[in-house]
Design a protein around this motif. Structure first.
Motif, PDB file in Angstrom:
ATOM      1  N   ILE A 126      39.320  69.944   4.445  1.00 40.39           N
ATOM      2  CA  ILE A 126      38.381  71.062   4.559  1.00 40.39           C
ATOM      3  C   ILE A 126      37.600  70.971   5.864  1.00 40.39           C
ATOM      4  CG2 ILE A 126      36.301  72.086   3.568  1.00 40.39           C
ATOM      5  CD1 ILE A 126      37.382  71.339   0.804  1.00 40.39           C
ATOM      6  N   ALA A 127      37.189  69.763   6.231  1.00 45.03           N
ATOM      7  CA  ALA A 127      36.434  69.587   7.472  1.00 45.03           C
ATOM      8  C   ALA A 127      37.273  69.993   8.684  1.00 45.03           C
ATOM      9  CB  ALA A 127      35.965  68.136   7.600  1.00 45.03           C
ATOM     10  N   ARG A 128      38.544  69.589   8.710  1.00 39.93           N
ATOM     11  CA  ARG A 128      39.411  69.972   9.842  1.00 39.93           C
ATOM     12  C   ARG A 128      39.601  71.482   9.892  1.00 39.93           C
ATOM     13  NH1 ARG A 128      42.580  65.633   8.000  1.00 39.93           N
ATOM     14  NH2 ARG A 128      44.265  67.029   7.382  1.00 39.93           N
ATOM     15  N   ALA A 129      39.759  72.114   8.725  1.00 38.19           N
ATOM     16  CA  ALA A 129      39.940  73.567   8.689  1.00 38.19           C
ATOM     17  C   ALA A 129      38.686  74.288   9.171  1.00 38.19           C
ATOM     18  CB  ALA A 129      40.304  74.002   7.275  1.00 38.19           C
ATOM     19  N   ILE A 130      37.522  73.830   8.740  1.00 38.51           N
ATOM     20  CA  ILE A 130      36.265  74.428   9.199  1.00 38.51           C
ATOM     21  C   ILE A 130      36.138  74.293  10.719  1.00 38.51           C
ATOM     22  CG2 ILE A 130      33.752  74.132   9.194  1.00 38.51           C
ATOM     23  CD1 ILE A 130      33.943  73.552   6.195  1.00 38.51           C
ATOM     24  N   HIS A 131      36.486  73.122  11.227  1.00 37.49           N
ATOM     25  CA  HIS A 131      36.419  72.911  12.687  1.00 37.49           C
ATOM     26  C   HIS A 131      37.329  73.892  13.418  1.00 37.49           C
ATOM     27  CE1 HIS A 131      36.149  70.766  16.519  1.00 37.49           C
ATOM     28  NE2 HIS A 131      37.465  70.844  16.583  1.00 37.49           N
ATOM     29  N   GLU A 132      38.559  74.077  12.924  1.00 43.41           N
ATOM     30  CA  GLU A 132      39.493  74.997  13.578  1.00 43.41           C
ATOM     31  C   GLU A 132      38.986  76.430  13.528  1.00 43.41           C
ATOM     32  OE1 GLU A 132      42.116  74.305  15.377  1.00 43.41           O
ATOM     33  OE2 GLU A 132      41.929  72.152  15.020  1.00 43.41           O
ATOM     34  N   VAL A 133      38.423  76.844  12.398  1.00 43.35           N
ATOM     35  CA  VAL A 133      37.900  78.209  12.282  1.00 43.35           C
ATOM     36  C   VAL A 133      36.720  78.400  13.229  1.00 43.35           C
ATOM     37  CG1 VAL A 133      36.691  79.822  10.735  1.00 43.35           C
ATOM     38  CG2 VAL A 133      38.714  78.583   9.924  1.00 43.35           C
ATOM     39  N   PHE A 134      35.814  77.434  13.266  1.00 42.84           N
ATOM     40  CA  PHE A 134      34.627  77.551  14.111  1.00 42.84           C
ATOM     41  C   PHE A 134      34.995  77.592  15.590  1.00 42.84           C
ATOM     42  CE2 PHE A 134      30.994  75.652  16.417  1.00 42.84           C
ATOM     43  CZ  PHE A 134      30.029  76.591  16.086  1.00 42.84           C
ATOM     44  N   GLU A 135      36.019  76.814  15.969  1.00 44.45           N
ATOM     45  CA  GLU A 135      36.440  76.750  17.370  1.00 44.45           C
ATOM     46  C   GLU A 135      37.494  77.797  17.710  1.00 44.45           C
ATOM     47  OE1 GLU A 135      35.137  74.943  19.662  1.00 44.45           O
ATOM     48  OE2 GLU A 135      33.843  73.649  18.445  1.00 44.45           O
ATOM     49  N   ASP A 136      37.766  78.731  16.781  1.00 48.09           N
ATOM     50  CA  ASP A 136      38.814  79.741  16.957  1.00 48.09           C
ATOM     51  C   ASP A 136      40.163  79.088  17.238  1.00 48.09           C
ATOM     52  OD1 ASP A 136      37.165  81.975  16.544  1.00 48.09           O
ATOM     53  OD2 ASP A 136      36.471  81.917  18.627  1.00 48.09           O
ATOM     54  N   GLY A 137      40.414  77.978  16.553  1.00 43.88           N
ATOM     55  CA  GLY A 137      41.695  77.286  16.675  1.00 43.88           C
ATOM     56  C   GLY A 137      42.677  77.769  15.620  1.00 43.88           C
ATOM     57  N   SER A 138      43.642  76.925  15.300  1.00 44.45           N
ATOM     58  CA  SER A 138      44.709  77.293  14.370  1.00 44.45           C
ATOM     59  C   SER A 138      44.639  76.448  13.107  1.00 44.45           C
ATOM     60  CB  SER A 138      46.084  77.106  15.030  1.00 44.45           C
ATOM     61  OG  SER A 138      47.121  77.265  14.094  1.00 44.45           O
ATOM     62  N   VAL A 139      44.371  77.114  11.973  1.00 42.16           N
ATOM     63  CA  VAL A 139      44.407  76.418  10.692  1.00 42.16           C
ATOM     64  C   VAL A 139      45.844  76.090  10.320  1.00 42.16           C
ATOM     65  CG1 VAL A 139      43.877  76.610   8.227  1.00 42.16           C
ATOM     66  CG2 VAL A 139      42.249  77.471   9.923  1.00 42.16           C
ATOM     67  N   THR A 140      46.762  76.980  10.665  1.00 43.23           N
ATOM     68  CA  THR A 140      48.181  76.770  10.360  1.00 43.23           C
ATOM     69  C   THR A 140      48.709  75.472  10.967  1.00 43.23           C
ATOM     70  OG1 THR A 140      48.528  79.153  10.278  1.00 43.23           O
ATOM     71  CG2 THR A 140      50.487  77.792  10.519  1.00 43.23           C
ATOM     72  N   SER A 141      48.166  75.103  12.140  1.00 48.59           N
ATOM     73  CA  SER A 141      48.639  73.886  12.808  1.00 48.59           C
ATOM     74  C   SER A 141      48.389  72.635  11.982  1.00 48.59           C
ATOM     75  CB  SER A 141      47.967  73.752  14.188  1.00 48.59           C
ATOM     76  OG  SER A 141      46.570  73.504  14.032  1.00 48.59           O
ATOM     77  N   LEU A 142      47.449  72.699  11.051  1.00 50.02           N
ATOM     78  CA  LEU A 142      47.160  71.538  10.193  1.00 50.02           C
ATOM     79  C   LEU A 142      48.330  71.211   9.284  1.00 50.02           C
ATOM     80  CD1 LEU A 142      43.497  72.387   9.094  1.00 50.02           C
ATOM     81  CD2 LEU A 142      44.222  70.890  10.954  1.00 50.02           C
ATOM     82  N   PHE A 143      49.209  72.190   9.065  1.00 52.10           N
ATOM     83  CA  PHE A 143      50.310  72.013   8.102  1.00 52.10           C
ATOM     84  C   PHE A 143      51.671  72.143   8.776  1.00 52.10           C
ATOM     85  CE2 PHE A 143      46.612  73.961   6.140  1.00 52.10           C
ATOM     86  CZ  PHE A 143      46.291  73.016   5.178  1.00 52.10           C
ATOM     87  N   GLY A 144      51.730  72.029  10.087  1.00 58.06           N
ATOM     88  CA  GLY A 144      52.991  72.119  10.776  1.00 58.06           C
ATOM     89  C   GLY A 144      53.674  73.458  10.584  1.00 58.06           C
ATOM     90  N   GLY A 145      52.876  74.521  10.501  1.00 59.34           N
ATOM     91  CA  GLY A 145      53.436  75.863  10.345  1.00 59.34           C
ATOM     92  C   GLY A 145      53.658  76.255   8.903  1.00 59.34           C
ATOM     93  N   GLN A 146      53.320  75.382   7.942  1.00 55.31           N
ATOM     94  CA  GLN A 146      53.603  75.661   6.541  1.00 55.31           C
ATOM     95  C   GLN A 146      52.648  76.693   5.961  1.00 55.31           C
ATOM     96  OE1 GLN A 146      54.456  72.329   3.713  1.00 55.31           O
ATOM     97  NE2 GLN A 146      52.524  72.948   2.809  1.00 55.31           N
ATOM     98  N   SER A 147      51.351  76.678   6.418  1.00 56.82           N
ATOM     99  CA  SER A 147      50.345  77.540   5.804  1.00 56.82           C
ATOM    100  C   SER A 147      50.559  78.995   6.195  1.00 56.82           C
ATOM    101  CB  SER A 147      48.959  77.083   6.229  1.00 56.82           C
ATOM    102  OG  SER A 147      47.970  77.937   5.718  1.00 56.82           O
TER     103      SER A 147
END
Length: 313
Positions: free
Chosen positions: A292-313
């Motif tokens: 959850i912390a990594r996902a929040i960081h990606e959203v806040f930084e306008d990054g990619s949540v999908t990258s956390l799952f290798g394209g799975q999400s």
């Protein structure tokens, strides 16, 4: 800014620590007539607010508290509001089975939007279509990496078969087989045609004899179905039966059933709080906070949540 409801403060505190921020001080009170009052004790003007709330029983109380928090943030001029609901409330009521039924999962999404939420974040939605109920971005996180890394490390030397407890969970089981490189078995439930008014007979489709059988599901509620599945696997020669599931609802007789079950180990995450009086030696609880912390960081930084799952999400 990070905000926490009262349902599961330990999870929110762990997320805050991983992000290197403090939870915003919040005054929350339940009045004698059960109404909830919330006030934030710092200015939230212009912030990107993340509102974390778990939804154990009583679900309605914690949902209402989260909605009130969102409304308070909107009226205090927060710039963006992201709802973080690790276990999405009413997720199992995602479609109509009969006439005159609600679609409560859609209603919850509408309530979040009406309160002022701009984005939703949840873990292992019971039904993927819930993502389409909210008219805005939805980050669907997967607990599979958290659970599977633990399984691969602990049971690396054993021959694992991934087992779906019913036909509805086959897609989830497929993801596990890809992750572990293990074969798949399915438990098929049917009624005994020779005996009237009987519960289902469990037929195992796949080779499980002398294997470590890993039953996978998104949640354990009363534990009836998954414990019956474990018994069926042991009856067909499984060497060990373990379970891996994301959401430990553990309603009613669940703990007693699991304690008396054929399971060697039951692996869950902390998307929901485990009551202090739960006495279950075979229960292993893994933290979902880093995900959850990594996902929040990606959203806040306008990054990619999908990258956390290798394209799975």
């Amino acid at each position: 800014m990070l905000f926490s409801g009262r349902a599961h403060p330990a999870l929110a505190e762990e997320v805050a620590q991983l992000l290197g921020v403090e939870l915003t001080p919040t005054r929350a009170v339940t009045y004698a007539n059960s109404e909830i009052y919330v006030r934030f004790e710092e200015s939230v003007r212009g912030c990107h607010a993340f509102v974390i709330q778990a939804h154990p029983a009583p679900v309605n109380e914690w949902l209402m508290e989260q909605l009130i928090m969102i409304d308070a943030l909107k009226r205090a001029s927060a710039d963006r509001i992201t709802v973080v609901t690790p276990f999405y409330p009413y997720a199992r009521q995602d479609k109509k089975h009969l006439g005159r039924e609600p679609i409560s999962a859609r209603l919850v999404a509408d309530l979040y939007a009406a309160a002022g939420a701009h984005r939703l974040m949840s873990v292992d939605l019971h039904a993927a279509q819930v993502q389409g109920f909210f008219d805005g971005p939805v980050d669907h996180l997967w607990a599979l990496p958290v659970l599977s890394d633990y399984v691969m490390e602990k049971y690396a030397s054993e021959e694992i078969v991934v087992v779906s407890p019913d036909a509805g969970r086959v897609r989830l089981a497929d993801l596990w087989t890809d992750r572990l490189g293990a074969p798949l078995a399915i438990i098929h439930k049917r009624r005994d045609p020779d005996v009237a008014n009987t519960v289902a007979v469990h037929e195992v489709v796949g080779e499980v004899d002398n294997k470590v059988c890993l039953l996978v599901d998104d949640m354990i509620d009363t534990a009836g179905t998954i414990c019956q599945a474990a018994d069926a696997l042991k009856a067909r020669g499984a060497a060990k039966v373990i379970a891996a599931t994301t959401h430990p609802i553990l309603s009613g007789p669940a703990v007693d059933r699991l304690r008396d079950s054929a399971f060697e180990e039951v692996i869950v995450t902390n998307t929901l709080p485990i009551a202090d009086d739960v006495d279950l030696d075979k229960l292993t609880v893994l933290s979902i906070a880093p995900l959850i912390a990594r996902a929040i960081h990606e959203v806040f930084e306008d990054g990619s949540v999908t990258s956390l799952f290798g394209g799975q999400s």
